[in-house]
Write a protein that holds these residues in place. Sequence first.
Motif, PDB file in Angstrom:
ATOM      1  N   ARG A  30       0.837  -1.211   0.000  1.00 28.30           N
ATOM      2  CA  ARG A  30       0.000   0.000   0.000  1.00 28.30           C
ATOM      3  C   ARG A  30       0.873   1.262   0.000  1.00 28.30           C
ATOM      4  NH1 ARG A  30      -5.256   1.282  -0.878  1.00 28.30           N
ATOM      5  NH2 ARG A  30      -5.951   3.027   0.339  1.00 28.30           N
ATOM      6  N   GLY A  31       1.961   1.242   0.774  1.00 28.88           N
ATOM      7  CA  GLY A  31       2.857   2.398   0.810  1.00 28.88           C
ATOM      8  C   GLY A  31       3.512   2.673  -0.534  1.00 28.88           C
ATOM      9  N   ILE A  32       3.941   1.620  -1.207  1.00 26.10           N
ATOM     10  CA  ILE A  32       4.550   1.781  -2.528  1.00 26.10           C
ATOM     11  C   ILE A  32       3.504   2.257  -3.531  1.00 26.10           C
ATOM     12  CG2 ILE A  32       5.743   0.581  -4.409  1.00 26.10           C
ATOM     13  CD1 ILE A  32       6.949  -1.280  -2.221  1.00 26.10           C
ATOM     14  N   ALA A  33       2.269   1.759  -3.405  1.00 17.14           N
ATOM     15  CA  ALA A  33       1.192   2.201  -4.296  1.00 17.14           C
ATOM     16  C   ALA A  33       0.951   3.701  -4.134  1.00 17.14           C
ATOM     17  CB  ALA A  33      -0.087   1.417  -4.001  1.00 17.14           C
ATOM     18  N   LYS A  34       0.966   4.184  -2.905  1.00 16.30           N
ATOM     19  CA  LYS A  34       0.768   5.624  -2.675  1.00 16.30           C
ATOM     20  C   LYS A  34       1.918   6.432  -3.272  1.00 16.30           C
ATOM     21  CE  LYS A  34      -2.032   5.381   1.503  1.00 16.30           C
ATOM     22  NZ  LYS A  34      -2.060   5.631   2.956  1.00 16.30           N
ATOM     23  N   GLU A  35       3.147   5.943  -3.119  1.00 17.78           N
ATOM     24  CA  GLU A  35       4.306   6.638  -3.715  1.00 17.78           C
ATOM     25  C   GLU A  35       4.163   6.733  -5.228  1.00 17.78           C
ATOM     26  OE1 GLU A  35       8.000   4.734  -2.768  1.00 17.78           O
ATOM     27  OE2 GLU A  35       7.666   4.889  -0.616  1.00 17.78           O
ATOM     28  N   ALA A  36       3.838   5.605  -5.845  1.00 17.96           N
ATOM     29  CA  ALA A  36       3.722   5.569  -7.304  1.00 17.96           C
ATOM     30  C   ALA A  36       2.577   6.470  -7.778  1.00 17.96           C
ATOM     31  CB  ALA A  36       3.505   4.130  -7.781  1.00 17.96           C
ATOM     32  N   ALA A  37       1.455   6.423  -7.095  1.00 20.23           N
ATOM     33  CA  ALA A  37       0.310   7.260  -7.474  1.00 20.23           C
ATOM     34  C   ALA A  37       0.646   8.742  -7.315  1.00 20.23           C
ATOM     35  CB  ALA A  37      -0.913   6.892  -6.641  1.00 20.23           C
ATOM     36  N   ALA A  38       1.381   9.071  -6.277  1.00 19.73           N
ATOM     37  CA  ALA A  38       1.767  10.476  -6.065  1.00 19.73           C
ATOM     38  C   ALA A  38       2.671  10.953  -7.194  1.00 19.73           C
ATOM     39  CB  ALA A  38       2.463  10.626  -4.719  1.00 19.73           C
ATOM     40  N   GLU A  39       3.553  10.088  -7.651  1.00 19.30           N
ATOM     41  CA  GLU A  39       4.455  10.450  -8.741  1.00 19.30           C
ATOM     42  C   GLU A  39       3.685  10.786 -10.019  1.00 19.30           C
ATOM     43  OE1 GLU A  39       7.567   7.919 -11.273  1.00 19.30           O
ATOM     44  OE2 GLU A  39       8.121   8.075  -9.158  1.00 19.30           O
ATOM     45  N   PHE A  40       2.538  10.149 -10.201  1.00 12.49           N
ATOM     46  CA  PHE A  40       1.716  10.387 -11.387  1.00 12.49           C
ATOM     47  C   PHE A  40       0.567  11.366 -11.102  1.00 12.49           C
ATOM     48  CE2 PHE A  40       4.082   6.903 -12.912  1.00 12.49           C
ATOM     49  CZ  PHE A  40       3.955   6.860 -14.282  1.00 12.49           C
ATOM     50  N   ASN A  41       0.644  12.071  -9.979  1.00 11.37           N
ATOM     51  CA  ASN A  41      -0.369  13.062  -9.569  1.00 11.37           C
ATOM     52  C   ASN A  41      -1.768  12.468  -9.500  1.00 11.37           C
ATOM     53  OD1 ASN A  41       1.516  15.213  -9.375  1.00 11.37           O
ATOM     54  ND2 ASN A  41       1.491  15.337 -11.608  1.00 11.37           N
ATOM     55  N   CYS A  42      -1.864  11.267  -8.948  1.00 12.38           N
ATOM     56  CA  CYS A  42      -3.151  10.584  -8.841  1.00 12.38           C
ATOM     57  C   CYS A  42      -3.708  10.581  -7.421  1.00 12.38           C
ATOM     58  CB  CYS A  42      -3.027   9.138  -9.321  1.00 12.38           C
ATOM     59  SG  CYS A  42      -2.633   8.994 -11.060  1.00 12.38           S
ATOM     60  N   LEU A  43      -3.030  11.204  -6.473  1.00 13.14           N
ATOM     61  CA  LEU A  43      -3.530  11.245  -5.098  1.00 13.14           C
ATOM     62  C   LEU A  43      -4.365  12.504  -4.913  1.00 13.14           C
ATOM     63  CD1 LEU A  43      -0.556  10.068  -2.845  1.00 13.14           C
ATOM     64  CD2 LEU A  43      -2.529   8.771  -3.614  1.00 13.14           C
ATOM     65  N   MET A  44      -5.666  12.323  -4.917  1.00 11.50           N
ATOM     66  CA  MET A  44      -6.579  13.451  -4.765  1.00 11.50           C
ATOM     67  C   MET A  44      -7.497  13.180  -3.580  1.00 11.50           C
ATOM     68  SD  MET A  44      -7.684  13.990  -8.667  1.00 11.50           S
ATOM     69  CE  MET A  44      -6.569  13.402  -9.910  1.00 11.50           C
ATOM     70  N   THR A  45      -7.817  14.235  -2.851  1.00 10.99           N
ATOM     71  CA  THR A  45      -8.723  14.075  -1.721  1.00 10.99           C
ATOM     72  C   THR A  45     -10.155  14.336  -2.170  1.00 10.99           C
ATOM     73  OG1 THR A  45      -8.373  16.368  -1.070  1.00 10.99           O
ATOM     74  CG2 THR A  45      -7.000  14.708   0.003  1.00 10.99           C
ATOM     75  N   ASP A  46     -11.076  13.816  -1.406  1.00 11.67           N
ATOM     76  CA  ASP A  46     -12.499  14.024  -1.655  1.00 11.67           C
ATOM     77  C   ASP A  46     -12.832  15.462  -1.276  1.00 11.67           C
ATOM     78  OD1 ASP A  46     -15.369  14.156  -1.174  1.00 11.67           O
ATOM     79  OD2 ASP A  46     -15.335  11.964  -1.353  1.00 11.67           O
ATOM     80  N   GLN A  47     -13.534  16.169  -2.142  1.00  5.53           N
ATOM     81  CA  GLN A  47     -13.809  17.582  -1.867  1.00  5.53           C
ATOM     82  C   GLN A  47     -14.723  17.771  -0.663  1.00  5.53           C
ATOM     83  OE1 GLN A  47     -15.449  18.770  -5.637  1.00  5.53           O
ATOM     84  NE2 GLN A  47     -17.539  18.664  -4.882  1.00  5.53           N
ATOM     85  N   HIS A  48     -15.567  16.775  -0.337  1.00  6.79           N
ATOM     86  CA  HIS A  48     -16.463  16.880   0.812  1.00  6.79           C
ATOM     87  C   HIS A  48     -15.829  16.335   2.095  1.00  6.79           C
ATOM     88  CE1 HIS A  48     -19.586  18.125  -1.903  1.00  6.79           C
ATOM     89  NE2 HIS A  48     -19.418  17.033  -2.636  1.00  6.79           N
ATOM     90  N   HIS A  49     -14.805  15.496   1.940  1.00  3.85           N
ATOM     91  CA  HIS A  49     -14.108  14.903   3.081  1.00  3.85           C
ATOM     92  C   HIS A  49     -12.608  15.044   2.839  1.00  3.85           C
ATOM     93  CE1 HIS A  49     -17.912  13.160   4.357  1.00  3.85           C
ATOM     94  NE2 HIS A  49     -18.079  12.738   3.112  1.00  3.85           N
TER      95      HIS A  49
END
Length: 124
Positions: A30-49
Amino acid sequence: MTNEQLIRQYYDGDEAALEKLYHKNIGLIRGIAKEAAAEFNCLMTDQHHPNQFSAYTKTILDDLCGEGALELLMRIQSREYDESRAALTTYIYPHLRGRMTRWLEQNIGCMALSKNEMAAVRQV
């Protein structure tokens, strides 16, 4: 029980040790998945949460974790890992990261380039 002990158990014929090894390393995947997603600008938060990831990000992380789990299991089942050379986490990290990066390159709208061509693009 350590990763290396679980691998030895699996190599000695205990199939349940492979499942235990997977569950023990879910956090790493899961940690590596978050790193990789961040590198591709895919980590976005929910606008309501704002403390939670968006549905888009959750879907991508789930897919990346699936890819990582497959890579972990394939690497262990191939019996290529040699515990005298490195800890499992040190050995498996580049394999997991590479598979996740390739998945992102193929599925997030990047151009279809070979590994060498993509490396050249990243350098630019």
